[in-house]
Scaffold this motif. Structure first.
Motif, PDB file in Angstrom:
ATOM      1  N   SER A  18     -40.354 -16.357  17.865  1.00 34.33           N
ATOM      2  CA  SER A  18     -40.987 -15.509  18.872  1.00 34.33           C
ATOM      3  C   SER A  18     -40.524 -15.983  20.237  1.00 34.33           C
ATOM      4  N   SER A  19     -40.650 -15.117  21.211  1.00 34.75           N
ATOM      5  CA  SER A  19     -40.113 -15.447  22.528  1.00 34.75           C
ATOM      6  C   SER A  19     -40.902 -14.730  23.616  1.00 34.75           C
ATOM      7  N   ASP A  20     -40.997 -15.384  24.741  1.00 31.27           N
ATOM      8  CA  ASP A  20     -41.520 -14.721  25.920  1.00 31.27           C
ATOM      9  C   ASP A  20     -40.347 -14.526  26.875  1.00 31.27           C
ATOM     10  N   THR A  21     -40.525 -13.684  27.876  1.00 34.39           N
ATOM     11  CA  THR A  21     -39.382 -13.274  28.689  1.00 34.39           C
ATOM     12  C   THR A  21     -38.726 -14.402  29.484  1.00 34.39           C
ATOM     13  N   ASP A  22     -39.293 -15.624  29.438  1.00 34.75           N
ATOM     14  CA  ASP A  22     -38.707 -16.718  30.212  1.00 34.75           C
ATOM     15  C   ASP A  22     -37.448 -17.309  29.563  1.00 34.75           C
ATOM     16  N   GLY A  23     -37.084 -16.807  28.402  1.00 33.75           N
ATOM     17  CA  GLY A  23     -35.848 -17.298  27.793  1.00 33.75           C
ATOM     18  C   GLY A  23     -36.060 -18.457  26.840  1.00 33.75           C
ATOM     19  N   SER A  24     -37.323 -18.775  26.518  1.00 38.35           N
ATOM     20  CA  SER A  24     -37.547 -19.811  25.508  1.00 38.35           C
ATOM     21  C   SER A  24     -37.833 -19.133  24.174  1.00 38.35           C
ATOM     22  N   PHE A  25     -37.293 -19.712  23.129  1.00 36.20           N
ATOM     23  CA  PHE A  25     -37.452 -19.130  21.797  1.00 36.20           C
ATOM     24  C   PHE A  25     -38.115 -20.172  20.905  1.00 36.20           C
ATOM     25  N   GLN A  26     -39.249 -19.798  20.305  1.00 32.38           N
ATOM     26  CA  GLN A  26     -39.973 -20.734  19.438  1.00 32.38           C
ATOM     27  C   GLN A  26     -39.769 -20.354  17.979  1.00 32.38           C
ATOM     28  N   GLY A  27     -39.226 -21.283  17.213  1.00 33.20           N
ATOM     29  CA  GLY A  27     -39.051 -21.042  15.792  1.00 33.20           C
ATOM     30  C   GLY A  27     -40.401 -20.846  15.134  1.00 33.20           C
ATOM     31  N   ALA A  28     -40.428 -20.004  14.096  1.00 29.97           N
ATOM     32  CA  ALA A  28     -41.677 -19.778  13.369  1.00 29.97           C
ATOM     33  C   ALA A  28     -42.039 -21.078  12.667  1.00 29.97           C
ATOM     34  N   ASP A  29     -43.152 -21.671  13.088  1.00 30.47           N
ATOM     35  CA  ASP A  29     -43.541 -22.969  12.541  1.00 30.47           C
ATOM     36  C   ASP A  29     -44.259 -22.768  11.224  1.00 30.47           C
ATOM     37  N   GLU A  30     -43.523 -22.485  10.175  1.00 29.78           N
ATOM     38  CA  GLU A  30     -44.246 -22.227   8.932  1.00 29.78           C
ATOM     39  C   GLU A  30     -44.501 -23.527   8.188  1.00 29.78           C
ATOM     40  N   GLU A  31     -45.654 -23.585   7.567  1.00 27.03           N
ATOM     41  CA  GLU A  31     -45.964 -24.735   6.742  1.00 27.03           C
ATOM     42  C   GLU A  31     -45.279 -24.497   5.411  1.00 27.03           C
ATOM     43  N   TYR A  41     -33.199  -8.809  25.102  1.00 28.34           N
ATOM     44  CA  TYR A  41     -34.641  -8.983  24.920  1.00 28.34           C
ATOM     45  C   TYR A  41     -35.336  -7.700  24.447  1.00 28.34           C
ATOM     46  N   GLY A  42     -35.974  -7.819  23.303  1.00 30.18           N
ATOM     47  CA  GLY A  42     -36.753  -6.701  22.769  1.00 30.18           C
ATOM     48  C   GLY A  42     -35.924  -5.600  22.147  1.00 30.18           C
ATOM     49  N   VAL A  43     -34.606  -5.693  22.212  1.00 27.97           N
ATOM     50  CA  VAL A  43     -33.765  -4.613  21.683  1.00 27.97           C
ATOM     51  C   VAL A  43     -33.103  -5.041  20.376  1.00 27.97           C
ATOM     52  N   GLY A  44     -32.416  -6.168  20.392  1.00 28.46           N
ATOM     53  CA  GLY A  44     -31.768  -6.624  19.166  1.00 28.46           C
ATOM     54  C   GLY A  44     -30.582  -7.507  19.463  1.00 28.46           C
ATOM     55  N   GLU A  45     -29.837  -7.802  18.419  1.00 24.81           N
ATOM     56  CA  GLU A  45     -28.791  -8.821  18.496  1.00 24.81           C
ATOM     57  C   GLU A  45     -27.509  -8.290  17.861  1.00 24.81           C
ATOM     58  N   GLY A 102     -44.337  -5.690  26.323  1.00 27.89           N
ATOM     59  CA  GLY A 102     -42.913  -5.982  26.431  1.00 27.89           C
ATOM     60  C   GLY A 102     -42.631  -7.422  26.811  1.00 27.89           C
ATOM     61  N   ASP A 103     -43.684  -8.240  26.939  1.00 33.70           N
ATOM     62  CA  ASP A 103     -43.489  -9.632  27.366  1.00 33.70           C
ATOM     63  C   ASP A 103     -43.355 -10.608  26.211  1.00 33.70           C
ATOM     64  N   HIS A 104     -43.602 -10.134  25.022  1.00 33.55           N
ATOM     65  CA  HIS A 104     -43.573 -11.014  23.868  1.00 33.55           C
ATOM     66  C   HIS A 104     -42.734 -10.338  22.774  1.00 33.55           C
ATOM     67  N   ALA A 105     -41.729 -11.038  22.327  1.00 31.89           N
ATOM     68  CA  ALA A 105     -40.846 -10.459  21.311  1.00 31.89           C
ATOM     69  C   ALA A 105     -40.818 -11.365  20.086  1.00 31.89           C
ATOM     70  N   GLU A 106     -40.555 -10.761  18.942  1.00 34.28           N
ATOM     71  CA  GLU A 106     -40.421 -11.535  17.707  1.00 34.28           C
ATOM     72  C   GLU A 106     -39.241 -11.010  16.908  1.00 34.28           C
ATOM     73  N   ARG A 107     -38.663 -11.906  16.131  1.00 26.94           N
ATOM     74  CA  ARG A 107     -37.670 -11.460  15.159  1.00 26.94           C
ATOM     75  C   ARG A 107     -38.161 -11.801  13.769  1.00 26.94           C
ATOM     76  N   TRP A 108     -38.083 -10.802  12.908  1.00 27.69           N
ATOM     77  CA  TRP A 108     -38.469 -10.958  11.510  1.00 27.69           C
ATOM     78  C   TRP A 108     -37.238 -10.746  10.647  1.00 27.69           C
ATOM     79  N   GLN A 109     -37.252 -11.423   9.527  1.00 25.69           N
ATOM     80  CA  GLN A 109     -36.179 -11.247   8.551  1.00 25.69           C
ATOM     81  C   GLN A 109     -36.804 -10.594   7.323  1.00 25.69           C
ATOM     82  N   HIS A 110     -36.122  -9.618   6.752  1.00 23.38           N
ATOM     83  CA  HIS A 110     -36.615  -9.095   5.473  1.00 23.38           C
ATOM     84  C   HIS A 110     -35.459  -8.766   4.544  1.00 23.38           C
ATOM     85  N   TRP A 111     -35.772  -8.679   3.262  1.00 23.72           N
ATOM     86  CA  TRP A 111     -34.733  -8.382   2.272  1.00 23.72           C
ATOM     87  C   TRP A 111     -34.037  -7.080   2.637  1.00 23.72           C
ATOM     88  N   SER A 112     -32.786  -7.053   2.291  1.00 23.53           N
ATOM     89  CA  SER A 112     -31.991  -5.878   2.578  1.00 23.53           C
ATOM     90  C   SER A 112     -31.118  -5.633   1.355  1.00 23.53           C
TER      91      SER A 112
END
Lengths: 363, 273
Positions: free
Chosen positions: A92-105, B48-52, A281-291
């Motif tokens: 997940s990320s906020d617009t400041d350019g820092s990206f936090q990995g999903a901290d999964e247990e 940001y918010g669009v993709g990669e 629009g201030d908080h973004a996430e990337r998800w991975q799913h089967w394809s």
């Protein structure tokens, strides 16, 4: 250490010991009209007395005359659901350019009832997702935390062909414990120190030579009761040489490009990503799913999809599974579980398609 | 530990409009720098918010800055193309194989670019110029649909003016104000007098352009392993985990994007592979 014998009831203790050790025990259980893999809290949830009848595009449960718990061939799910989950947050990320990995247990799974085909499939996933320059850290952590209880398969189904792929019916190495289910007991073999330690905590005795002999002959018979066999051809060369075969058109007339085969396949690992933002629009996430390589978008580059026809997509899937997997990961991508045959809505059988390709290669 | 799926924040510090649909952006790291890119390698760039999307490096700064030239052809590339100075971009990389121009030292260097294909080749030309004496002849052939569609126009003019570089520019169709060559890049390429065993060629552009150019070079007796091409396929991870970039036996993100024509030829001649 040789084989041990445990009473059928002692499987309940095995489950409880694993739970006490902090494992989430995953095993087969009956859900509606299929045997699925789910969390077990009690060995009573195992599908005792249920068998499976399979065929191309066909899967039905039936009541058995005995109370066997592992006498059902592969169901619609495979263990990849747990090791390589269908959907997972990457960051997940906020617009400041820092990206936090999903901290999964990391879940600690004990997989109960892994057949030879599926044990081989876990090894193939490990080679793909954990064996390269950039391993998938989530997969690696889940894989390293595993406790695997394999079962030697004495009840292969109509769509099974593991014997011809060299992955079964006996489970190969890699399991902590391997069970062989007999009428009133299980034969147990420990493959790791963790397995030996666990076995020491459940009620067991040394197996007699009669018991080990009976288990061995049950496995030998199973190898001869496979419903199918992969033709004995050089699959890698056959498919590399069949890129422009007219047979792909023939398959495409039947294939619905639905992608079921890739979803049920225990080694199909492809994923895509999905980028989302919240309403501000201030908080973004990337998800991975089967394809799936059967999706039209899968090969999309600007200007369109590389593989827009059904024939090119079926060719990609089968060629990857049986041929280019060697180039990419050093082995075959198929373990002979037969799921893709059973769960194909039109009953396409890859062993049959290989026979046809091999025939047309000779013409 | 670096997590290769986790983007690193970069900020756009400069933007140059190249053509009606292409722009070059220069980025500097916000906190942490990625490892140094090599010519031919690519980054996964996140708008940001669009993709990669994967974008080859078009300039490698000694100061840790990255330069990428982006043609606006879809939602993500449009957002990257439009990114103004100050915009934060998530970058992962460097990924993939390199042109490795240093391996061509002692040879004639032939660079053939079609359209935006000049972008991944720019670092090759720049590195050859920086070590000019290491090479014999250096030839750059660049094609564009129209005179307005050349990337790095001022730089191309400066290269043309140099006498240690042979530059041939060609446009597909005649246009007002263009008194240069008209035709495909294969034409000036076919006119080159090559020393086939002492030449290394780097090709980048649309697949048909690379195929036809390679054919010209093969006809001139160049061994196919002296011809290098850069491949483009869909990519979601860039690190051989997602499966999207397969081209026959290749995972283009890992085994490419730069491969020899020995590898590429049998794959580029099968439709929909």
């Amino acid at each position: 250490m040789g084989h041990a014998t445990i009473d059928t009831d002692e499987l309940g203790t095995l489950v409880q010991v694993l739970i006490a050790d902090g494992y989430q025990v995953i095993g087969p259980t009956m859900t509606g009209s299929a045997i699925e893999l789910a969390e077990l809290t009690d060995a009573g949830q195992l599908p005792a007395g249920w068998g499976v009848e399979t065929g191309p595009g066909h899967y039905r449960l039936h009541r058995r005359e005995d109370d066997a718990m592992f006498a059902h061939s592969a169901g619609p799910q495979s263990w990849k659901t747990f090791l390589h989950p269908p959907r997972r947050k990457l960051w997940s990320s906020d617009t400041d350019g820092s990206f936090q990995g999903a901290d999964e247990e990391t879940p600690r799974y004990a997989l109960l009832g892994v057949r030879g085909c599926d044990l081989a499939a876990i090894g193939k996933l490990r080679d793909v997702l954990g064996g390269g320059t950039y391993p998938d850290s989530s997969f690696q952590a889940r894989h390293q935390a595993l406790f695997i209880v394999a079962v030697n398969c004495t009840e292969p189904g109509e769509v099974c062909f593991c014997a011809s792929m060299g992955t079964g019916p006996a489970a190969g190495p890699g399991a902590d414990l391997t069970l062989t289910e007999m009428s009133d007991h299980f034969l147990v073999e420990a493959g790791t120190d963790a397995g030996r330690e666990l076995l020491a905590r459940i009620d067991h005795r040394d197996a007699t030579t009669d018991e080990t002999g009976a288990a061995r002959s049950a496995l030998e018979m199973a190898a001869h009761r496979m419903g199918r066999a992969m033709p004995e051809v050089d699959l890698r060369a056959l498919l590399a040489g069949s890129r422009e075969s007219s047979h792909w058109e023939d398959v495409a007339e039947r294939c619905l490009t639905c992608g079921n085969c890739t979803m049920v396949c225990p080694t199909c690992f492809c994923t895509t990503t999905e980028d989302v933002t919240d309403l501000t629009g201030d908080h973004a996430e990337r998800w991975q799913h089967w394809s799936s390589c059967f999706e039209l978008d899968f090969s999309h580059v600007h200007g369109g999809s590389v593989r827009s026809s059904g024939e090119s997509r079926y060719r990609q899937w089968l060629t990857h599974k049986l041929s280019t997997w060697y180039d990419q990961f050093g082995g075959s991508g198929c373990v002979g579980c037969g799921r893709c045959i059973a769960w194909c809505p039109v009953g396409i059988d890859l062993t049959e398609e290989i026979s046809r390709l091999a025939e047309s290669a000779h013409d | 530990m670096t997590e290769p799926m986790l983007p690193v924040g970069y900020r756009v510090i400069d933007r140059t409009v190249e053509t009606h649909d292409s722009a070059t952006i220069q980025l500097e790291p916000i906190d942490r720098s990625l490892d140094r890119f090599r010519p031919g390698q690519f980054a996964m760039m996140y708008a940001y918010g669009v993709g990669e999307v994967p974008i080859s490096i078009s300039g490698i700064g000694d100061d840790g800055t990255l330069t990428h030239t982006i043609r606006s052809v879809g939602a993500v590339s449009r957002a990257l193309h439009d990114a103004r100075p100050g915009t934060v971009i998530g970058v992962r990389g460097p990924f993939g194989t390199t042109w490795a121009p240093e391996g061509a030292a002692g040879n004639d260097l032939v660079v053939v670019a079609g359209g935006v294909g000049l972008a991944p080749l720019r670092p090759v030309v720049l590195s050859a110029l920086a070590a000019r004496s290491a090479y014999s002849r250096v030839v750059v052939i660049a094609g564009a649909r129209t005179p307005d569609e050349f990337l790095f126009r001022a730089e191309l003019d400066a290269w043309t003016a140099r006498d240690d570089l042979d530059v041939e520019l060609t446009v597909d169709q005649p246009a007002a104000g263009w008194d240069g060559t008209v035709g495909f890049v294969t034409e000036p390429l076919a006119r080159l007098r090559l020393d086939p065993e002492r030449t290394v060629a780097f090709l980048c552009g649309p697949e048909p352009m690379m195929r036809f150019s390679a054919r010209v070079l093969l006809r001139a007796q160049m061994p196919s392993d002296r011809i290098h091409v850069s491949l483009e396929r869909s990519m979601k991870c860039g690190i051989a985990l997602c499966g999207h970039c397969q081209l026959g036996p290749l995972l283009v993100c890992r085994d490419g994007p730069v491969v020899t024509y020995t590898v590429a030829e049998p794959l580029l001649t099968v439709p929909e592979l």
